[in-house]
Design a protein around this motif. Structure first.
Motif, mmCIF file in Angstrom:
data_model
loop_
_atom_site.group_PDB
_atom_site.id
_atom_site.type_symbol
_atom_site.label_atom_id
_atom_site.label_comp_id
_atom_site.label_asym_id
_atom_site.label_seq_id
_atom_site.Cartn_x
_atom_site.Cartn_y
_atom_site.Cartn_z
ATOM 1 N N LEU A 46 0.830 -1.208 0.000
ATOM 2 C CA LEU A 46 0.000 0.000 0.000
ATOM 3 C C LEU A 46 0.864 1.258 0.000
ATOM 4 C CD1 LEU A 46 -2.804 -0.995 2.546
ATOM 5 C CD2 LEU A 46 -2.982 -0.861 0.058
ATOM 6 N N LYS A 47 0.514 2.198 -0.843
ATOM 7 C CA LYS A 47 1.191 3.502 -0.860
ATOM 8 C C LYS A 47 0.673 4.352 0.298
ATOM 9 C CE LYS A 47 1.618 3.639 -5.924
ATOM 10 N NZ LYS A 47 1.211 4.367 -7.144
ATOM 11 N N PRO A 48 1.527 5.141 0.931
ATOM 12 C CA PRO A 48 2.986 5.173 0.747
ATOM 13 C C PRO A 48 3.616 3.962 1.414
ATOM 14 C CG PRO A 48 2.349 6.658 2.493
ATOM 15 C CD PRO A 48 1.062 6.118 1.927
ATOM 16 N N PHE A 49 4.672 3.417 0.808
ATOM 17 C CA PHE A 49 5.283 2.205 1.336
ATOM 18 C C PHE A 49 6.717 2.495 1.781
ATOM 19 C CE2 PHE A 49 5.563 2.338 -3.290
ATOM 20 C CZ PHE A 49 6.931 2.252 -3.507
ATOM 21 N N ASN A 50 7.280 1.545 2.518
ATOM 22 C CA ASN A 50 8.655 1.691 2.992
ATOM 23 C C ASN A 50 9.491 0.500 2.532
ATOM 24 O OD1 ASN A 50 8.029 -0.452 4.779
ATOM 25 N ND2 ASN A 50 7.359 1.005 6.350
ATOM 26 N N TYR A 51 10.766 0.547 2.842
ATOM 27 C CA TYR A 51 11.672 -0.510 2.396
ATOM 28 C C TYR A 51 11.276 -1.866 2.989
ATOM 29 C CZ TYR A 51 15.810 -3.451 2.048
ATOM 30 O OH TYR A 51 16.654 -4.500 1.807
ATOM 31 N N TYR A 52 10.886 -1.875 4.255
ATOM 32 C CA TYR A 52 10.572 -3.138 4.913
ATOM 33 C C TYR A 52 9.414 -3.859 4.222
ATOM 34 C CZ TYR A 52 9.052 -6.491 8.429
ATOM 35 O OH TYR A 52 8.667 -7.643 9.073
ATOM 36 N N SER A 53 8.351 -3.127 3.867
ATOM 37 C CA SER A 53 7.183 -3.767 3.257
ATOM 38 C C SER A 53 7.539 -4.408 1.921
ATOM 39 C CB SER A 53 6.049 -2.753 3.078
ATOM 40 O OG SER A 53 6.453 -1.682 2.249
ATOM 41 N N LEU A 54 8.415 -3.752 1.149
ATOM 42 C CA LEU A 54 8.835 -4.330 -0.122
ATOM 43 C C LEU A 54 9.789 -5.503 0.098
ATOM 44 C CD1 LEU A 54 8.980 -4.320 -3.229
ATOM 45 C CD2 LEU A 54 10.855 -2.669 -3.044
ATOM 46 N N SER A 55 10.731 -5.354 1.028
ATOM 47 C CA SER A 55 11.755 -6.386 1.219
ATOM 48 C C SER A 55 11.161 -7.710 1.667
ATOM 49 C CB SER A 55 12.809 -5.908 2.226
ATOM 50 O OG SER A 55 12.261 -5.770 3.524
ATOM 51 N N GLU A 56 10.093 -7.665 2.471
ATOM 52 C CA GLU A 56 9.471 -8.901 2.923
ATOM 53 C C GLU A 56 8.876 -9.673 1.747
ATOM 54 O OE1 GLU A 56 9.416 -10.304 6.218
ATOM 55 O OE2 GLU A 56 11.083 -8.883 6.051
ATOM 56 N N TYR A 57 8.246 -8.959 0.822
ATOM 57 C CA TYR A 57 7.702 -9.625 -0.357
ATOM 58 C C TYR A 57 8.811 -10.102 -1.294
ATOM 59 C CZ TYR A 57 2.766 -8.617 0.509
ATOM 60 O OH TYR A 57 1.496 -8.590 1.025
ATOM 61 N N LEU A 58 9.902 -9.345 -1.372
ATOM 62 C CA LEU A 58 11.027 -9.770 -2.202
ATOM 63 C C LEU A 58 11.624 -11.067 -1.671
ATOM 64 C CD1 LEU A 58 12.847 -6.378 -2.906
ATOM 65 C CD2 LEU A 58 11.479 -7.729 -4.509
#
Length: 252
Positions: free
Chosen positions: A123-135
């Motif tokens: 969800l926007k706005p997002f942070n590094y942690y939210s993306l890294s977990e999915y990566l």
């Protein structure tokens, strides 16, 4: 239509064991596009992976140019011309295996996202942690994939096909006919080059005009093998090799 291409391709510094992961970013807002690129670079440096990234500005351009070359798509939902959800529905007709993470300002599409087999939502706005977990989740799934895929250009379309689904390939001059379990694809190419792309423990050239998937052979006699509903010729010099290979696989 304008397409922006950004590559983070660190082949020169790539360490043994690192896997290059091809990522497509489909995002029309420059702010979020740059944020995603920055986070991918940070993740790359922290986790020891190598990303190759290409960015697109709208859904229509992305669908038109798509040729099944990505491992992961970071897809905005609210895009000009074609929204992200519709774009992925179209992509799924050609590529059922690419991983998708949706990026949106609302979670109202969550249920529909599961229909196109999305990994999840940011969800926007997002942070590094939210993306890294999915990566991390995506990379884990990529590592679990033991089956390899073959990229086939048939007409104006590209297909990413699981090699297990290929029953056999027939050569007719410079034309290759791929007989799959559920369809037939016709491409341009030569057997010699194709052999180098297929997994050697699964495929065998039984004749100058045929390569077969050993796992799809259901019968064999003196001069032919049965693959699916087809009976294919065996070259005289290949028969012993085929018999020995099948004996090992069938534990005869």
């Amino acid at each position: 239509m304008r397409r922006e291409i950004e590559y983070y391709d660190y082949k020169k510094t790539q360490r043994a064991g690192e896997r290059m992961i091809r990522v497509g970013i489909v995002e029309d807002q420059e702010e979020y596009r740059q944020q995603l690129l920055s986070y991918l670079q940070t993740f790359q440096e922290k986790e020891g992976v190598v990303f190759q990234v290409e960015t697109f500005h709208d859904g229509y351009d992305f669908v038109e140019r798509y040729d099944s070359e990505f491992d992961l798509l970071l897809m905005d939902i609210h895009l000009p011309l074609i929204d992200g959800m519709s774009a992925i529905e179209e992509i799924r007709k050609r590529d059922s295996d690419v991983f998708v993470i949706f990026i949106t300002s609302t979670a109202q599409y969550a249920v529909k996202g599961y229909d196109v087999n999305a990994i999840g939502y940011i969800l926007k706005p997002f942070n590094y942690y939210s993306l890294s977990e999915y990566l991390k989740k995506t990379i884990k799934r990529l590592k679990m994939k033991e089956d390899s895929f073959l990229r086939i250009k048939a007409g104006q379309n590209y297909y990413r096909v699981n090699q297990d689904a290929i029953q056999y390939v027939e050569s007719q001059g410079h034309k290759l006919i791929f007989k799959l379990t559920d369809q037939e694809l016709e491409s341009i190419g030569v057997m010699r080059e194709l052999e180098q792309q297929l997994q050697p423990d699964r495929f065998l050239r039984i004749h100058r005009g045929f390569i077969v998937n050993l796992r799809h052979i259901t019968g064999i006699n003196h001069s032919t093998v049965i693959v699916g509903e087809a009976e294919l010729p065996i070259s005289r010099g290949k028969r012993k090799l085929i018999m020995d290979t099948l004996a090992k696989q069938w534990h005869v």
